[in-house]
Motif scaffolding. Structure first.
Motif, PDB file in Angstrom:
ATOM      1  N   THR A   1      54.464   8.229 -41.892  1.00  0.00           N
ATOM      2  CA  THR A   1      55.454   9.186 -41.416  1.00  0.00           C
ATOM      3  C   THR A   1      54.815  10.177 -40.452  1.00  0.00           C
ATOM      4  N   THR A   2      55.617  10.751 -39.593  1.00  0.00           N
ATOM      5  CA  THR A   2      55.139  11.789 -38.683  1.00  0.00           C
ATOM      6  C   THR A   2      55.524  13.171 -39.204  1.00  0.00           C
ATOM      7  N   GLY A   3      56.061  13.234 -40.415  1.00  0.00           N
ATOM      8  CA  GLY A   3      56.494  14.496 -41.000  1.00  0.00           C
ATOM      9  C   GLY A   3      55.344  15.293 -41.581  1.00  0.00           C
TER      10      GLY A   3
ATOM     11  N   HIS B   1      35.806   4.784 -50.533  1.00  0.00           N
ATOM     12  CA  HIS B   1      36.902   3.856 -50.289  1.00  0.00           C
ATOM     13  C   HIS B   1      37.678   4.227 -49.026  1.00  0.00           C
ATOM     14  N   ASN B   2      37.960   5.522 -48.829  1.00  0.00           N
ATOM     15  CA  ASN B   2      38.681   5.962 -47.632  1.00  0.00           C
ATOM     16  C   ASN B   2      37.943   5.551 -46.366  1.00  0.00           C
ATOM     17  N   GLU B   3      36.661   5.911 -46.321  1.00  0.00           N
ATOM     18  CA  GLU B   3      35.892   5.669 -45.110  1.00  0.00           C
ATOM     19  C   GLU B   3      35.727   4.182 -44.844  1.00  0.00           C
ATOM     20  N   CYS B   4      35.424   3.423 -45.887  1.00  0.00           N
ATOM     21  CA  CYS B   4      35.186   1.987 -45.730  1.00  0.00           C
ATOM     22  C   CYS B   4      36.458   1.259 -45.302  1.00  0.00           C
ATOM     23  N   ILE B   5      37.535   1.457 -46.034  1.00  0.00           N
ATOM     24  CA  ILE B   5      38.779   0.725 -45.764  1.00  0.00           C
ATOM     25  C   ILE B   5      39.380   1.115 -44.414  1.00  0.00           C
ATOM     26  N   ASN B   6      39.393   2.423 -44.109  1.00  0.00           N
ATOM     27  CA  ASN B   6      39.994   2.846 -42.849  1.00  0.00           C
ATOM     28  C   ASN B   6      39.187   2.386 -41.643  1.00  0.00           C
ATOM     29  N   LEU B   7      37.848   2.424 -41.743  1.00  0.00           N
ATOM     30  CA  LEU B   7      37.035   1.996 -40.608  1.00  0.00           C
ATOM     31  C   LEU B   7      37.039   0.481 -40.426  1.00  0.00           C
ATOM     32  N   MET B   8      37.256  -0.273 -41.491  1.00  0.00           N
ATOM     33  CA  MET B   8      37.296  -1.723 -41.361  1.00  0.00           C
ATOM     34  C   MET B   8      38.477  -2.177 -40.511  1.00  0.00           C
ATOM     35  N   ARG B   9      39.513  -1.369 -40.438  1.00  0.00           N
ATOM     36  CA  ARG B   9      40.703  -1.756 -39.680  1.00  0.00           C
ATOM     37  C   ARG B   9      40.708  -1.201 -38.262  1.00  0.00           C
ATOM     38  N   VAL B  10      39.723  -0.358 -37.937  1.00  0.00           N
ATOM     39  CA  VAL B  10      39.721   0.310 -36.636  1.00  0.00           C
ATOM     40  C   VAL B  10      38.676  -0.309 -35.707  1.00  0.00           C
ATOM     41  N   HIS B  11      39.097  -0.663 -34.496  1.00  0.00           N
ATOM     42  CA  HIS B  11      38.179  -1.159 -33.479  1.00  0.00           C
ATOM     43  C   HIS B  11      38.534  -0.486 -32.157  1.00  0.00           C
ATOM     44  N   HIS B  12      37.703   0.437 -31.741  1.00  0.00           N
ATOM     45  CA  HIS B  12      37.968   1.196 -30.515  1.00  0.00           C
ATOM     46  C   HIS B  12      36.648   1.740 -29.988  1.00  0.00           C
ATOM     47  N   PRO B  13      36.466   1.774 -28.670  1.00  0.00           N
ATOM     48  CA  PRO B  13      35.180   2.222 -28.114  1.00  0.00           C
ATOM     49  C   PRO B  13      34.838   3.670 -28.398  1.00  0.00           C
ATOM     50  N   ASN B  14      35.826   4.476 -28.817  1.00  0.00           N
ATOM     51  CA  ASN B  14      35.536   5.886 -29.105  1.00  0.00           C
ATOM     52  C   ASN B  14      35.606   6.207 -30.592  1.00  0.00           C
TER      53      ASN B  14
ATOM     54  N   ASN C   1      48.229   6.427 -33.269  1.00  0.00           N
ATOM     55  CA  ASN C   1      49.294   5.595 -32.709  1.00  0.00           C
ATOM     56  C   ASN C   1      48.941   4.119 -32.537  1.00  0.00           C
ATOM     57  N   GLY C   2      47.750   3.735 -32.937  1.00  0.00           N
ATOM     58  CA  GLY C   2      47.328   2.356 -32.714  1.00  0.00           C
ATOM     59  C   GLY C   2      47.714   1.394 -33.810  1.00  0.00           C
ATOM     60  N   TYR C   3      48.274   1.896 -34.904  1.00  0.00           N
ATOM     61  CA  TYR C   3      48.590   1.050 -36.047  1.00  0.00           C
ATOM     62  C   TYR C   3      49.943   1.437 -36.625  1.00  0.00           C
ATOM     63  N   LYS C   4      50.501   0.543 -37.435  1.00  0.00           N
ATOM     64  CA  LYS C   4      51.790   0.827 -38.063  1.00  0.00           C
ATOM     65  C   LYS C   4      51.712   2.095 -38.896  1.00  0.00           C
ATOM     66  N   ASP C   5      50.668   2.202 -39.708  1.00  0.00           N
ATOM     67  CA  ASP C   5      50.433   3.429 -40.473  1.00  0.00           C
ATOM     68  C   ASP C   5      49.377   4.244 -39.745  1.00  0.00           C
TER      69      ASP C   5
END
Length: 326
Positions: free
Chosen positions: A199-201, A75-88, A162-166
């Motif tokens: 959070t950045t804490g 679930h972590n890998e699938c959901i997080n990668l579905m929201r990410v689009h970046h050449p690297n 830094n590319g997303y709200k969370d």
């Protein structure tokens, strides 16, 4: 000067497909051993060939009954990668999540049991992982390739943080999880341990994270996690590219010695005319890496600070080109 690693033509983000398990069996020749291209604690990766001739990497998760860690990784890998689009960052092509009921014998009687079949499908990267280029000695790739790999990984990590709200924290950045395409452009992969944070804490966790050698001391001692976890891991990756594992561990307590050794190693490798412009890049990268692995996390830079340092270095190298683009 625009680096080709950031050209959108190298990264096309199409819709994520849901694959049937039977189809994945077909395109991997029934998950045959000769199609295996990698393996890990949670699954085996196979080369698959779609009907249109496109090669993909199929990560088939190990099916263990009541294995909640494996399910969480999926679930972590699938959901997080579905929201990410970046050449690297590696592109998620599709996934499979099927639950089937099978009749099996248990204690002398036949019962119906559920069987989960899960898989993640990624773009196929011909260059394999960075891990095969990293050893006790400095990386044998040429300096321009090494520099572009370092920059690409930094830009990918900056996008996650830094590319997303969370923010997305990777928590297992290492050479084995950095994949290379046929032009040696790096892409961060394996998001099974990744987490979303707003959070950045700092907080604590009981979940096992990271890999020995790439995990910071605050996590080892107190299970503390923060954005500086990934920054420490990044420093380890850069140091192992530039200095090799042996030089790093032999001189981990004497940063000035590591800088001297790295400049000496790469200075000998490069022609004098090339070294005249590459020396600043080498020194900048090794100094960044040493700041990243500081034992006190407060002394480590943020990933955005690292990217700014690299950008300033490139602007100084190509001032007219950057002025024109502005």
């Amino acid at each position: 000067m625009e680096n080709t690693m950031f050209n959108r033509s190298h990264h096309t983000s199409g819709p994520t497909s849901q694959f049937k398990f039977e189809l994945l069996k077909q395109i991997t020749n029934n998950f045959s051993e000769d199609r295996i291209i990698g393996s890990g604690a949670y699954g085996v990766v196979y080369k698959g060939v779609l009907d249109n001739g496109e090669n993909i990497a199929v990560k088939k998760l190990i099916n263990r009954p009541l294995d909640h860690d494996s399910e969480k990784q999926f679930h972590n890998e699938c959901i997080n990668l579905m929201r990410v689009h970046h050449p690297n960052i590696v592109r998620l092509v599709g996934y499979c999540d099927e639950t089937r009921r099978r009749c099996i014998e248990h204690d002398g009687i036949y019962v119906f049991a559920e069987e989960n079949e899960r898989a993640l499908c990624f773009e196929f990267l011909e260059g394999g992982s960075l891990d095969k280029h990293v050893s006790d000695e400095p990386c044998r790739l040429d300096w321009d390739t090494c520099y572009n790999i370092i920059k690409g990984v930094c830009h990918g990590l900056n996008h996650l943080h830094n590319g997303y709200k969370d923010s997305i924290f990777h928590f297992d950045l290492k050479p084995a999880n950095i994949l290379l395409d046929n032009t040696m452009i790096p892409k961060i992969g394996d998001f099974g341990l990744s987490r979303l944070f707003s959070t950045t804490g700092t907080c604590t966790t009981t979940t096992p994270l990271g890999t020995i050698g790439y995990t910071p001391q605050e996590y080892v001692d107190k299970q503390e996690i923060s954005p500086k976890f990934d920054v420490f891991s990044l420093g380890g990756v850069i140091l192992h590219i530039m200095a090799g594992r042996k030089h790093y561990y032999d001189h981990v307590d004497t940063p000035s010695k590591i800088i001297e050794l790295v400049c000496e190693i790469w200075g000998k490798r490069l022609h004098a005319t090339i070294w005249s412009h590459a020396s600043k890049e080498v020194k900048t990268c090794i100094e960044i890496a040493l700041r990243c692995v500081k034992s006190d996390r407060h002394e480590r830079p943020t990933i955005s600070m690292i990217v700014n340092d690299l950008n300033r270095n490139d602007i100084a190298k190509f001032p007219l080109t950057y002025e024109w683009r502005v």
